[in-house]
Design a protein around this motif. Structure first.
Motif, short mmCIF file in Angstrom:
data_model
loop_
_atom_site.label_atom_id
_atom_site.label_comp_id
_atom_site.label_asym_id
_atom_site.label_seq_id
_atom_site.Cartn_x
_atom_site.Cartn_y
_atom_site.Cartn_z
N SER A 447 -9.69 22.48 10.51
CA SER A 447 -8.79 21.40 10.94
C SER A 447 -7.75 21.12 9.86
N THR A 448 -8.14 21.26 8.60
CA THR A 448 -7.16 21.09 7.51
C THR A 448 -6.06 22.15 7.64
N ALA A 449 -6.49 23.37 7.93
CA ALA A 449 -5.51 24.46 8.07
C ALA A 449 -4.54 24.17 9.21
N LEU A 450 -5.08 23.69 10.34
CA LEU A 450 -4.21 23.39 11.48
C LEU A 450 -3.21 22.28 11.12
N LEU A 451 -3.71 21.26 10.42
CA LEU A 451 -2.82 20.17 10.02
C LEU A 451 -1.69 20.70 9.13
N LEU A 452 -2.08 21.46 8.11
CA LEU A 452 -1.06 21.95 7.18
C LEU A 452 -0.07 22.87 7.89
N SER A 652 7.16 17.95 19.29
CA SER A 652 6.16 17.60 20.29
C SER A 652 4.95 18.53 20.21
N ILE A 653 5.20 19.80 19.98
CA ILE A 653 4.07 20.74 19.86
C ILE A 653 3.29 20.41 18.60
N ILE A 654 4.03 20.06 17.56
CA ILE A 654 3.37 19.78 16.30
C ILE A 654 2.50 18.53 16.42
N ILE A 655 2.99 17.56 17.18
CA ILE A 655 2.18 16.35 17.39
C ILE A 655 0.89 16.71 18.12
N VAL A 656 1.00 17.51 19.17
CA VAL A 656 -0.21 17.94 19.88
C VAL A 656 -1.15 18.66 18.92
N LEU A 657 -0.56 19.50 18.08
CA LEU A 657 -1.35 20.25 17.11
C LEU A 657 -2.07 19.33 16.13
N SER A 662 -6.86 16.60 14.29
CA SER A 662 -7.46 15.37 13.78
C SER A 662 -8.72 15.01 14.56
N LEU A 663 -8.62 15.08 15.90
CA LEU A 663 -9.78 14.76 16.72
C LEU A 663 -10.95 15.70 16.40
#
Lengths: 782, 234
Positions: A447-452, A652-657, A662-663
């Motif tokens: 999840s950290t990787a996805l956030l970054l 918008s894609i980044i927000i979904v990401l 995060s969830l």
């Protein structure tokens, strides 16, 4: 009788296991929801526009003829088997006055008496023109960034006739906010006007809008479709002489822009599946294992009563199946519309798009769902399998806690002996439960990787824009003029440079804009060149500078020689540098090199105005528009505005990401901590009896989560950097690429968020721990 | 002799739904410093409730509990934590050792948070585990694990040592050595020990025997001639 009581037993158990089954349902729901939503977004976007094309019978091909088309030409074409419908029309690009300003208008004459067969106009407002009205009734294309706003009822005079606007329409080939350019004059189109063909006394047709039979039902955005269309055009070219000029959708700006944008969505969405599957499987596995270990005694009882292993296993498989099935259905319900809609709507800022249509995507959704359910069931079978293989007598006892043993770190006595006691205990615990260790590492790191990666993509997009439009391009206006008509009065007071900008052919099938400035020294004031190592470079007499994307595409390195072709004249040049450059493909060649083989005709001016005042800018724009020698003006501020819209859409894609990552992070942390607490109730109760305070107890339990998570976050940052690089390097569209850069602030926010999720779970777990009764400490394992 | 534990009119009730259940009623006794006191009674008699209250794990409903002159019945949760930390040593029936910690570390886990602890190694030597201090619980026998548990309680240097059925999970022979260890500790270090059991034979080694039945004290007997555990016929 037996079956009945067995079934009763299954359903009775569901109640007691509800919370753990709900955990599985939740994670499957989220996993499937995001997977289905993200993976179907790009297909749904394409499907919506395809439907729009089909609904309006949009042309696959536009044929333009150098000479007026005759009835026999048209009939001849209609006979061809590959052609479905043909609609002839007259089109002209003409300067007309709108609101007292000269505007380049594209005027199309259509037959409004009959139904328009191809490229049907979608009425947005008002009505279609009446061919028999007194003065000429027209409809105009919906306004957007590049098309002026004209209200219904507006009247203007064109070719000595009064035009009255009666409606606003949308043409299926012009749904993107892009600048259409008049092919003859190179001037940008500022409005599109449609009226009845009776406007011209003699019926002459210049264009044919053609739809093609699509015998294999090729997806309109597929490579097969494009290949097929190319084939059709080739065949037509062979039959007819070179009198015809063909434009397929692949040369239609709206189609190309939309396709590129969807491609970006698709590439970013592709990074999810592996991680989501992994997490869902790991979380289901840990929950299912917990259920089975909680039910050891029951399993033992059933075994000793003579129930077969398979019969007992069936029960848990039934649970896993039910939980994953419910999760899958909820997930599909949640993700199938919501996520595509969020992303699609974000693109409405640069398109006049039709409503989002959700395609079935039945195959993809089925595959995702089945793989997920099978994975959860398999994982369940594995975790029960090990328990069932124990002797029934052993099963009647609670599983004793895992044995402690020395860990590797203890052999490094020089470190170990300096560790505080509580850390020694923590480190042993970390390695005692390897499954938790792996789950935390993968979950938190992922999840950290996805956030970054998410924040990084935003950085890349923004940085590329900033670099190109603020750092590199120092001029404010790019003015295209009639070749050699470079004396533009309204630019007299400004700093400027004249350039030659022509499209050259490269290797038979590619084209590149060759730009050559009048003065090698002066150009450096207008363009701040940097090479791919980001070192500033100056244009000199021997300079041949190739922009990055073109160089990557054709494997061109500095020092290589390239052969360029302009109207049959081929010349080789030695490339001196590759430029750090993100939007567009250019080669900057020093004039003295170019003029050896080609005549120099200046047709472009870079202008520095330093105008800040909007009114002054608009005045200058107005003056330039009025100048007959000016073909096109491109203001830096306009380009920036368009770029910002693209950047917003990508957000918008980044927000979904970011939300999904995060969830996931929260669910994983929560799941691990709950399991941690429930397997260590007795330890926690004992510590309380020994006089440990609430804070010390939670520290004792949470310290290991904190340490594992910290390692995982560190790993995740590395992984995220890699993931980001992977995405950025794949976004390599025609003329668009993004810089591989992540801001330090993104690292910081990612780290803060990751720890915030940990903190959130920590507070939940503190309340759980507080509820553990000290009396637990007095109970036995047996 | 100095009174170490005083129960005055102690009552404990539990609320289960709307029903109030009386666990203990009218409990009065005093235990003096250095005494070996055994609380005996059948299961469900309420001896565990007394142990919980005495160990600071639960609060009384009514009455007073004076430990070494301080009324712990007035303590809040935080005070009770400090009371458990500094004044009580607890020996569990099932030892409750941390599986990931060695014998020595299991003692250190208690001494780490107390004010005046004894040296963990010395205490482990006292309970006869000199050779085993680096072993994990899984490598120790039941008796050895209980010795670690006793060492953990003793090393805190508490005012009272509370033992919950300390021999309940052990065979007779091992049980005897554990009782002997507790007995010796009590006699040589003048430590107050409260041992809760359902086994009446253990009362033979006690200075004071409190018999509990139906949530009330049935009798308090002083043993004029307590036996050494080794002399008891088990």
């Amino acid at each position: 009788m037996v079956v009945k009581s067995y079934l009763k037993y299954i359903f009775k158990d569901i109640k007691t296991l509800a919370s753990k089954l709900i955990a599985i349902i939740m994670i499957v729901m989220l996993g499937i929801g995001f997977l289905v939503g993200l993976l179907t977004t790009a297909p749904n976007m394409r499907f919506s526009v395809e439907r729009y094309y089909i609904d309006n019978n949009a042309a696959d091909l536009v044929i333009q003829s150098a000479t007026p088309l005759t009835e026999s030409d048209i009939d001849n074409l209609k006979q061809r088997s590959e052609i479905k419908d043909v609609m002839p029309y007259f089109m002209i690009d003409e300067v007309i006055k709108i609101h007292d300003v000269n505007r380049m208008a594209r005027i199309m004459l259509l037959n409004f008496n009959e139904n328009i067969v191809v490229n049907q106009l979608k009425l947005i407002k008002g009505r279609l023109p009446n061919p028999n009205s007194e003065h000429v009734e027209v409809v105009v294309e919906q306004s957007q960034v590049y098309l002026v706003d004209i209200e219904i009822g507006y009247q203007t005079t064109v070719m000595n006739q009064v035009f009255e606007v009666v409606g606003i329409v949308q043409h299926p080939w012009y749904f993107a906010y892009v600048q259409e350019v008049s092919p003859l004059t190179q001037r940008p189109i500022e409005t599109m006007i449609y009226t009845d063909e009776s406007f011209l006394a003699d019926k002459t047709y210049t264009h044919l809008a053609v739809t093609i039979n699509n015998p294999h039902n090729y997806n309109l955005f597929s490579q097969e479709y494009k290949d097929y269309m190319e084939n059709v055009v080739d065949n037509l070219e062979q039959t007819y002489n070179s009198n015809f000029y063909y434009t397929t959708r692949n040369q239609n700006q709206s189609y190309v822009k939309f396709q590129n944008d969807v491609k970006i969505v698709e590439i970013i969405a592709l990074i999810f599946p592996a991680f989501f599957f992994l997490i869902t499987i790991l979380v289901s596995m840990s929950s299912m294992t917990k259920i089975v270990s909680d039910q050891r005694i029951q399993i033992g009882t059933l075994r000793s009563l003579g129930y077969s292993k398979i019969k007992i296993m069936n029960k848990y498989i039934f649970y896993a199946l039910m939980a994953s099935l419910i999760g899958v259905l909820l997930g599909i319900g949640l993700g199938i519309y919501f996520i595509p809609a969020v992303i699609y709507n974000a693109y409405l800022n640069s398109y006049n798009l039709p409503e989002l249509t959700i395609a079935g995507n039945f195959l993809m959704i089925s595959i995702i769902s089945i793989v997920m359910i099978v994975a959860v069931v398999l994982v369940t079978m594995i975790s029960i399998g090990t328990t069932l293989n124990e002797k029934p007598a052993n099963l009647m006892r609670l599983k004793p806690p895992k044995k402690g043993k020395k860990i590797f770190l203890e052999r490094l006595t020089f470190i170990w002996k300096h560790l505080k006691f509580r850390y020694k205990s923590t480190f042993r615990n970390i390695f005692r439960n390897k499954r938790n260790l792996v789950l935390t590492l993968i979950g938190v790191a992922g999840s950290t990787a996805l956030l970054l990666a998410g924040f990084g993509i935003k950085n890349s997009v923004d940085y590329s824009g900033d670099y190109q439009y603020k750092e590199m391009q120092l001029y404010d206006i790019e003015v295209t003029v009639i070749p050699n008509q470079i004396n533009i009065v309204s630019l007299n007071d400004y700093e400027k440079i004249y350039l030659m900008d022509y499209t050259f052919k490269y290797k038979n099938d590619d084209y590149i804009n060759v730009v050559s400035p009048e003065n090698n020294l002066l150009i450096n004031d207008f363009l701040n060149f940097k090479n791919t190592k980001r070192h500033e470079i100056l244009m000199a007499n021997d300079s041949v500078l190739v922009t990055q994307q073109f160089a990557i595409k054709h494997h061109i390195k500095s020092g290589d020689t390239i052969e360029l072709d302009f109207q049959g004249i081929k010349t080789t040049f030695k490339v001196t540098e590759i430029l750090d450059y993100y939007f567009g493909n250019h080669i900057y060649i020093s004039k003295n090199l170019l003029e050896i083989s080609y005549p120099i005709n200046y047709n472009k001016i870079y202008v520095k105005t330093d105008l800040k005042d909007t009114l002054a800018i608009e005045n200058l724009r107005h003056e330039l528009n009025l100048d007959d020698n000016v073909l096109q003006t491109s203001f830096d501020s306009d380009i920036k505005a368009v770029f910002e819209k693209t950047s917003e859409s990508i957000n918008s894609i980044i927000i979904v990401l970011v939300v999904s990552a995060s969830l996931l992070a929260i669910i994983i942390n929560y799941n691990i901590t709950l399991i941690n607490i429930s397997t260590r109730q007795k330890e926690i109760a004992t510590l309380k009896v020994l006089g440990y305070s609430e804070r010390e107890v939670s520290g004792y339990v949470f310290r290991e989560t904190l340490i594992i998570s910290s390692v995982a976050i560190l790993l995740g940052l590395g992984l995220g950097k890699l993931l980001h690089w992977f995405i950025i390097s794949r976004i390599f569209l025609d003329g668009v690429m993004f810089v591989n850069i992540i801001d330090w602030l993104s690292y910081l926010i990612t780290i803060i968020l990751s720890y915030a999720f940990l903190g959130f779970v920590y507070f939940i777990s503190i309340t759980k721990m507080r509820k553990i009764d000290m009396v637990e400490a007095l109970k036995s394992y047996e | 002799m100095k009174p170490m534990v005083e129960f005055k009119d102690v009552m404990k009730t539990y609320q289960i739904g709307t029903q109030e259940i009386v666990a203990n009623n009218n409990i009065n006794f005093t235990i003096y410093e250095g005494e070996f006191c055994v609380i005996v009674g059948p299961s469900g008699a309420g001896k565990t409730t007394i142990l919980n209250i005495l160990g600071g794990m639960d609060k009384v409903t009514e009455g007073k509990i004076i430990i070494d002159g301080k009324d712990i019945s007035q303590y809040n949760l935080k005070d009770l934590t400090l009371y458990r930390r500094h004044d009580v040593g607890f020996v569990f029936q099932f030892y409750n050792l941390m599986p990931q910690l060695t014998a020595l570390e299991n003692v250190e886990i208690a001494t780490e948070i107390t004010k005046h602890p004894l040296d963990p190694k010395t205490v482990l030597e006292q309970v006869g585990l000199t050779e085993r201090i680096d072993n994990f619980p899984s490598q120790l026998s039941g008796g050895e694990q209980q010795r670690v548990s006793i060492a953990r309680a003793l090393a805190k240097n508490p005012k009272i040592l509370l033992c919950d059925e300390p021999t309940g999970a052990l065979d007779v022979e091992t049980g005897t050595t554990i009782l002997d260890l507790l007995y010796t500790t009590c006699k040589t270090h003048n430590k107050t020990i409260v041992l809760v059991t359902h086994n009446p034979i253990i009362t033979e080694i006690a200075d004071r025997v409190i018999t509990v039945k139906n949530g009330q004290i049935q009798s308090i007997d002083l043993n004029s001639n307590p036996l050494n555990p080794k002399e008891v016929q088990w």
